[in-house]
Design a protein around this motif. Structure first.
Motif, short mmCIF file in Angstrom:
data_model
loop_
_atom_site.label_atom_id
_atom_site.label_comp_id
_atom_site.label_asym_id
_atom_site.label_seq_id
_atom_site.Cartn_x
_atom_site.Cartn_y
_atom_site.Cartn_z
N VAL A 2 0.83 -1.19 0.00
CA VAL A 2 0.00 0.00 0.00
C VAL A 2 0.87 1.24 0.00
O VAL A 2 2.08 1.17 0.01
CB VAL A 2 -0.95 0.02 1.22
N ALA A 3 0.25 2.40 0.01
CA ALA A 3 1.00 3.65 -0.04
C ALA A 3 2.01 3.74 1.09
O ALA A 3 1.79 3.25 2.19
CB ALA A 3 0.04 4.83 0.02
N MET A 45 -5.92 6.54 -16.76
CA MET A 45 -5.23 7.49 -15.91
C MET A 45 -4.13 8.22 -16.67
O MET A 45 -3.39 7.61 -17.42
CB MET A 45 -4.60 6.75 -14.74
N ARG A 46 -4.01 9.50 -16.45
CA ARG A 46 -2.89 10.26 -16.97
C ARG A 46 -1.73 10.18 -15.97
O ARG A 46 -1.95 9.86 -14.81
CB ARG A 46 -3.30 11.72 -17.19
N PRO A 47 -0.52 10.50 -16.40
CA PRO A 47 0.63 10.37 -15.51
C PRO A 47 0.51 11.24 -14.25
O PRO A 47 -0.04 12.33 -14.28
CB PRO A 47 1.80 10.83 -16.38
N VAL A 48 1.02 10.73 -13.16
CA VAL A 48 1.11 11.48 -11.91
C VAL A 48 2.42 11.12 -11.25
O VAL A 48 2.92 10.01 -11.41
CB VAL A 48 -0.08 11.16 -10.97
N ASP A 55 4.87 4.35 -2.91
CA ASP A 55 5.50 3.38 -3.79
C ASP A 55 4.63 3.05 -5.00
O ASP A 55 4.91 2.13 -5.74
CB ASP A 55 5.79 2.10 -3.00
N HIS A 56 3.54 3.79 -5.21
CA HIS A 56 2.60 3.45 -6.27
C HIS A 56 2.40 4.60 -7.25
O HIS A 56 2.57 5.76 -6.93
CB HIS A 56 1.26 3.02 -5.67
N THR A 57 2.02 4.24 -8.47
CA THR A 57 1.86 5.18 -9.56
C THR A 57 0.43 5.09 -10.09
O THR A 57 -0.37 4.27 -9.66
CB THR A 57 2.83 4.85 -10.69
N THR A 58 0.14 5.93 -11.08
CA THR A 58 -1.18 5.88 -11.69
C THR A 58 -1.43 4.56 -12.40
O THR A 58 -2.58 4.15 -12.55
CB THR A 58 -1.35 7.02 -12.71
N ASP A 59 -0.38 3.88 -12.83
CA ASP A 59 -0.56 2.57 -13.46
C ASP A 59 -1.17 1.59 -12.47
O ASP A 59 -1.97 0.73 -12.84
CB ASP A 59 0.76 2.04 -14.00
N ALA A 162 -6.05 -9.63 -4.81
CA ALA A 162 -4.68 -9.12 -4.66
C ALA A 162 -4.27 -8.30 -5.87
O ALA A 162 -3.51 -8.76 -6.73
CB ALA A 162 -3.72 -10.28 -4.46
N PRO A 163 -4.75 -7.05 -5.96
CA PRO A 163 -4.36 -6.19 -7.09
C PRO A 163 -2.88 -5.81 -7.04
O PRO A 163 -2.35 -5.50 -5.97
CB PRO A 163 -5.24 -4.94 -6.91
N GLU A 164 -2.24 -5.86 -8.17
CA GLU A 164 -0.90 -5.29 -8.38
C GLU A 164 0.18 -5.84 -7.47
O GLU A 164 1.15 -5.15 -7.16
CB GLU A 164 -0.96 -3.76 -8.24
#
Length: 249
Positions: A2-3, A45-48, A55-59, A162-164
């Motif tokens: 998680v974040a 999602m656009r980039p962020v 530890d996480h991105t828009t992907d 269990a996403p990602e």
């Protein structure tokens, strides 16, 4: 997972968004404010900047939405109507509350969410559950400082979401596998998702499938791929949903 725990909830600005699945079902959720949305059946999602998400991105956020779309297809297209009906569900991995809200909408008896970040809990997870009118007695938050210490806190589950988790280190994938062995009920299923390739982590779909097979405890099949959904986009590394069940001996 998680974040990042070091991120203060006060520094994260959020907005309420709504995901519209291809079946027409809607899920409201709370996400970082600067994740811009494009109006589409599957939100893109656009980039962020990664720093705003730990530890996480828009992907990863797009991955959670793909995860919900895959579950929706299992129920609406494959007619797996009992996927969540009366089931006890665990959400683990990149936890946002979105998959849990979906499972409860589709008949889950209760959900538990593993979260090691107070910021994620206060900024995304609880607000998302509230926006979907989930009563407090229908969910439980499981907290632990380290992945390796949480399996003693968890009980048997019918479905694990269990996403990602694929975008991870080999060490953490070992820990996840150990947790799955301990807490999945006989006859239960694990649904997890990731891309066929990542350039910044050890994990990818082919290597994870080989890893599961080498352990000899579970069978794994691919149930959904984003390439089939986004035909207008030729994805270099499509995202796939894997279903895992205990081996029949």
């Amino acid at each position: 997972m998680v974040a990042n725990k070091s991120i203060s909830a006060a520094k994260i600005r959020t907005d309420v968004h709504e995901m519209i699945l291809e079946s027409g079902k809607r899920i409201k959720y709370v996400a970082p404010r600067n994740i811009a949305m494009l109006k589409d059946a599957l939100t893109i999602m656009r980039p962020v900047e990664r720093s705003l998400l730990g530890d996480h991105t828009t992907d990863d956020w797009e991955g959670v939405q793909d995860f919900c779309q895959a579950m929706d297809d299992m129920i609406e297209v494959e007619m797996d109507r009992e996927l969540f009906l009366g089931k006890k569900v665990l959400e683990i991995g990149f936890c946002t509350g979105l998959p849990s809200a979906f499972a409860l909408q589709r008949g889950a008896k209760e959900v538990e969410i593993y979260c090691d970040s107070q910021a994620a809990l206060e900024c995304y997870i609880k607000p998302t559950l509230r926006r979907n009118n989930v009563r407090p007695e229908k969910y439980k938050i499981v907290s632990a400082l380290h992945l390796s210490s949480i399996d003693a806190s968890l009980n048997g589950y019918d479905v694990i979401l269990a996403p990602e988790i694929i975008r991870n280190t080999e060490e953490n994938l070992e820990v996840f596998h150990s947790i799955f062995e301990r807490v999945l009920k006989d006859g239960g299923i694990i649904l997890l998702m990731g891309r066929t390739y990542y350039n910044d982590y050890d994990g990818n779909i082919p290597s994870f499938m080989d890893f599961v097979k080498s352990k000899g405890q579970f069978d794994a099949i691919i149930r959904w791929t984003s390439q089939n959904q986004k035909k207008e986009q030729q994805e270099v590394a499509p995202r796939k949903m894997i279903q895992i069940t205990r081996c029949i001996r």
